[in-house]
Design a protein around this motif. Structure first.
Motif, PDB file in Angstrom:
ATOM      1  N   ARG A   1       0.940  -1.045   0.188  1.00 59.00           N
ATOM      2  CA  ARG A   1       0.196  -0.050   0.106  1.00 59.00           C
ATOM      3  C   ARG A   1       0.818   1.357   0.009  1.00 59.00           C
ATOM      4  O   ARG A   1       0.224   2.331  -0.430  1.00 59.00           O
ATOM      5  N   GLU A   2       1.971   1.063   0.545  1.00 59.92           N
ATOM      6  CA  GLU A   2       3.155   2.142   0.579  1.00 59.92           C
ATOM      7  C   GLU A   2       3.862   2.338  -0.768  1.00 59.92           C
ATOM      8  O   GLU A   2       4.193   3.474  -0.945  1.00 59.92           O
ATOM      9  N   LEU A   3       3.670   1.501  -1.684  1.00 61.07           N
ATOM     10  CA  LEU A   3       4.449   1.696  -3.059  1.00 61.07           C
ATOM     11  C   LEU A   3       3.666   2.630  -4.028  1.00 61.07           C
ATOM     12  O   LEU A   3       2.405   3.102  -3.871  1.00 61.07           O
ATOM     13  N   SER A   4       4.351   3.174  -4.894  1.00 55.84           N
ATOM     14  CA  SER A   4       3.809   4.221  -5.903  1.00 55.84           C
ATOM     15  C   SER A   4       4.487   3.767  -7.322  1.00 55.84           C
ATOM     16  O   SER A   4       5.562   3.128  -7.403  1.00 55.84           O
ATOM     17  N   LEU A   5       3.942   4.416  -8.436  1.00 56.16           N
ATOM     18  CA  LEU A   5       4.775   4.355  -9.644  1.00 56.16           C
ATOM     19  C   LEU A   5       6.112   4.768  -9.662  1.00 56.16           C
ATOM     20  O   LEU A   5       7.058   4.403 -10.045  1.00 56.16           O
ATOM     21  N   ARG A   6       5.995   6.108  -9.034  1.00 61.36           N
ATOM     22  CA  ARG A   6       7.404   6.769  -8.814  1.00 61.36           C
ATOM     23  C   ARG A   6       8.535   5.709  -8.186  1.00 61.36           C
ATOM     24  O   ARG A   6       9.557   5.593  -8.175  1.00 61.36           O
TER      25      ARG A   6
ATOM     26  N   LEU B   1       6.773  -5.470 -23.772  1.00 61.54           N
ATOM     27  CA  LEU B   1       5.780  -5.052 -23.237  1.00 61.54           C
ATOM     28  C   LEU B   1       4.875  -6.108 -23.081  1.00 61.54           C
ATOM     29  O   LEU B   1       4.071  -6.375 -24.163  1.00 61.54           O
ATOM     30  N   CYS B   2       4.011  -6.575 -21.930  1.00 57.23           N
ATOM     31  CA  CYS B   2       3.158  -7.856 -21.922  1.00 57.23           C
ATOM     32  C   CYS B   2       1.953  -7.112 -21.241  1.00 57.23           C
ATOM     33  O   CYS B   2       1.967  -7.139 -20.080  1.00 57.23           O
ATOM     34  N   ALA B   3       0.733  -7.178 -21.993  1.00 56.99           N
ATOM     35  CA  ALA B   3      -0.251  -6.611 -21.745  1.00 56.99           C
ATOM     36  C   ALA B   3       0.099  -5.170 -20.643  1.00 56.99           C
ATOM     37  O   ALA B   3      -0.674  -5.256 -19.678  1.00 56.99           O
ATOM     38  N   PRO B   4       0.525  -4.183 -21.223  1.00 55.49           N
ATOM     39  CA  PRO B   4       1.078  -3.213 -20.543  1.00 55.49           C
ATOM     40  C   PRO B   4      -0.094  -2.186 -20.024  1.00 55.49           C
ATOM     41  O   PRO B   4      -1.201  -2.111 -20.797  1.00 55.49           O
ATOM     42  N   ALA B   5       0.149  -1.623 -19.129  1.00 61.25           N
ATOM     43  CA  ALA B   5      -0.770  -0.307 -18.382  1.00 61.25           C
ATOM     44  C   ALA B   5       0.110   0.950 -18.497  1.00 61.25           C
ATOM     45  O   ALA B   5       1.221   0.793 -18.495  1.00 61.25           O
ATOM     46  N   VAL B   6      -0.501   2.124 -18.803  1.00 59.34           N
ATOM     47  CA  VAL B   6       0.110   3.272 -18.563  1.00 59.34           C
ATOM     48  C   VAL B   6      -0.905   4.052 -17.940  1.00 59.34           C
ATOM     49  O   VAL B   6      -2.156   3.973 -17.745  1.00 59.34           O
ATOM     50  N   TYR B   7      -0.393   5.318 -17.087  1.00 63.98           N
ATOM     51  CA  TYR B   7      -1.288   5.928 -16.114  1.00 63.98           C
ATOM     52  C   TYR B   7      -1.047   7.491 -16.163  1.00 63.98           C
ATOM     53  O   TYR B   7       0.002   7.962 -16.750  1.00 63.98           O
ATOM     54  N   ALA B   8      -2.126   8.070 -15.920  1.00 63.57           N
ATOM     55  CA  ALA B   8      -2.103   9.638 -16.017  1.00 63.57           C
ATOM     56  C   ALA B   8      -0.767  10.054 -15.131  1.00 63.57           C
ATOM     57  O   ALA B   8      -0.511   9.568 -13.968  1.00 63.57           O
ATOM     58  N   SER B   9      -0.080  11.190 -15.539  1.00 69.88           N
ATOM     59  CA  SER B   9       1.041  11.852 -14.782  1.00 69.88           C
ATOM     60  C   SER B   9       0.583  12.258 -13.158  1.00 69.88           C
ATOM     61  O   SER B   9       1.415  12.005 -12.279  1.00 69.88           O
ATOM     62  N   GLU B  10      -0.660  12.467 -12.808  1.00 67.95           N
ATOM     63  CA  GLU B  10      -1.183  12.829 -11.507  1.00 67.95           C
ATOM     64  C   GLU B  10      -1.232  11.598 -10.512  1.00 67.95           C
ATOM     65  O   GLU B  10      -1.107  11.715  -9.405  1.00 67.95           O
ATOM     66  N   ALA B  11      -0.981  10.411 -11.101  1.00 66.69           N
ATOM     67  CA  ALA B  11      -1.145   9.298 -10.221  1.00 66.69           C
ATOM     68  C   ALA B  11       0.408   8.710  -9.951  1.00 66.69           C
ATOM     69  O   ALA B  11       0.548   7.862  -9.027  1.00 66.69           O
ATOM     70  N   TRP B  12       1.533   9.385 -10.502  1.00 64.70           N
ATOM     71  CA  TRP B  12       2.754   8.779 -10.417  1.00 64.70           C
ATOM     72  C   TRP B  12       3.422   8.915  -8.985  1.00 64.70           C
ATOM     73  O   TRP B  12       3.975   7.726  -8.450  1.00 64.70           O
ATOM     74  N   ASP B  13       2.962   9.908  -8.239  1.00 69.03           N
ATOM     75  CA  ASP B  13       3.499  10.046  -6.764  1.00 69.03           C
ATOM     76  C   ASP B  13       2.515   9.308  -5.816  1.00 69.03           C
ATOM     77  O   ASP B  13       3.179   9.435  -4.549  1.00 69.03           O
ATOM     78  N   VAL B  14       1.448   8.994  -6.059  1.00 72.20           N
ATOM     79  CA  VAL B  14       0.283   8.708  -5.200  1.00 72.20           C
ATOM     80  C   VAL B  14       0.659   7.290  -4.651  1.00 72.20           C
ATOM     81  O   VAL B  14       0.715   6.274  -5.524  1.00 72.20           O
ATOM     82  N   PRO B  15       0.690   7.004  -3.401  1.00 62.72           N
ATOM     83  CA  PRO B  15       0.781   5.567  -2.942  1.00 62.72           C
ATOM     84  C   PRO B  15      -0.598   5.011  -3.435  1.00 62.72           C
ATOM     85  O   PRO B  15      -1.501   5.373  -3.511  1.00 62.72           O
ATOM     86  N   PHE B  16      -0.150   3.426  -3.607  1.00 62.44           N
ATOM     87  CA  PHE B  16      -1.235   2.616  -4.089  1.00 62.44           C
ATOM     88  C   PHE B  16      -2.300   2.541  -3.131  1.00 62.44           C
ATOM     89  O   PHE B  16      -3.554   2.411  -3.313  1.00 62.44           O
ATOM     90  N   GLY B  17      -2.169   2.526  -1.780  1.00 63.57           N
ATOM     91  CA  GLY B  17      -3.091   2.462  -0.555  1.00 63.57           C
ATOM     92  C   GLY B  17      -3.765   0.945  -0.648  1.00 63.57           C
ATOM     93  O   GLY B  17      -3.290  -0.074  -1.253  1.00 63.57           O
ATOM     94  N   ASP B  18      -5.017   0.852  -0.267  1.00 61.26           N
ATOM     95  CA  ASP B  18      -5.721  -0.378  -0.139  1.00 61.26           C
ATOM     96  C   ASP B  18      -6.725  -0.750  -1.220  1.00 61.26           C
ATOM     97  O   ASP B  18      -7.623  -1.361  -1.198  1.00 61.26           O
ATOM     98  N   GLY B  19      -6.569   0.114  -2.370  1.00 62.12           N
ATOM     99  CA  GLY B  19      -7.686  -0.037  -3.378  1.00 62.12           C
ATOM    100  C   GLY B  19      -8.946   0.809  -3.435  1.00 62.12           C
ATOM    101  O   GLY B  19      -9.599   0.710  -4.284  1.00 62.12           O
TER     102      GLY B  19
END
Length: 268
Positions: free
Chosen positions: A79-84, A130-148
């Motif tokens: 939950r503490e991980l992020s894209l960054r 790239l295997c079934a890859p996802a890409v994300y908005a820049s606003e999400a890059w720093d945000v911790p994943f949390g619990d869903g």
């Protein structure tokens, strides 16, 4: 042929201990190091990618795979991980353990991480998988994943938020070898995202679409269970890189048109 020897390693980064596996010798030459990056969630880990790693090593590459923090045998909380943090952990491992050219292979969420790394390392990156890859908005890059149910989930579930992803810009700018593995059924990545990734890669890369009609989203598990498809994918990623200098393919190789790889029809 005997199975390549894979050795465990541990890497410390910002107070986390990351668990990894490495294959190939350390001779100072220009062979690439293949970096395998797993997807997200409690099931994501390096473990299911080990057969892929073994096949790359058997082809003469160095290779490594590791668990991001909060996954597999690494410390930390998911939950503490992020894209960054995924990007920063990958850079730390690569800078400590990889030499020479890089081949970056990412599954699901690591499609974003591969794009971030391709921008960071520039021409050192000779191939992408790239295997079934996802890409994300820049606003999400720093945000911790949390619990869903937190801010990260809100951002990535916003309709069309991915369309302005910096990852797509990075893939459009990439000029090396690129293979996009696409399952026949993907309940996680919308087809419009896959097509946007394909369009981005086809802009400048020596691009191949690698179709797996019977597979679903979890391609790491599929490759683990389907050795022929796994080896065909490894061959596709390494095609055109050569056996000596392991440099990027020449511009326009083998032609300026994207190619598609499909399974051979059964012999009657």
């Amino acid at each position: 042929m005997s199975e390549p020897l894979l050795s465990p390693f541990a890497h410390e980064h910002n107070g986390e201990l990351l668990s990894g596996v490495y294959g190939g010798d350390d001779r100072p030459d220009e062979r690439p190091t293949v970096i395998l990056l797993h997807g997200a969630g409690v099931l994501g880990s390096k473990e299911r990618l080990l057969p892929v790693l073994g096949d790359f090593v058997a082809r003469g590459c160095r290779g490594l795979a590791f668990d991001f923090s909060g996954h597999g045998e690494s410390s930390g909380e998911l939950r503490e991980l992020s894209l960054r943090r995924r990007f920063e952990q990958a850079v730390s491992v690569i800078d400590a353990r990889a030499c020479g050219p890089l081949v970056l292979v990412g599954f699901s969420m690591s499609g974003q991480t591969v794009a971030d790394l391709a921008r960071h390392y520039g021409e050192r990156v000779v191939a992408l998988g790239l295997c079934a890859p996802a890409v994300y908005a820049s606003e999400a890059w720093d945000v911790p994943f949390g619990d869903g149910d937190g801010r990260f989930s809100e951002l990535i579930r916003t309709p069309d938020s991915w369309r302005a992803s910096p990852a797509l810009d990075a893939l459009r700018a990439y000029e090396g070898r690129a293979v996009l593995a696409v399952p026949g059924t993907d309940a996680v990545i919308p087809p419009v995202v896959t097509e946007a990734v394909q369009e981005a890669l086809a802009t400048r890369a020596q691009f191949t679409r690698f179709e797996l009609p019977e597979a679903e989203h979890m391609l790491g598990q599929w490759f683990r269970e389907h050795a022929d498809d796994r080896r065909r994918f490894v061959d596709a990623v390494l095609t055109g890189l050569g056996d000596g200098g392991w440099r990027r393919p020449a511009p326009g190789w083998p032609s300026s048109s994207p190619t598609t790889v499909r399974p051979s029809p059964p012999v009657s």
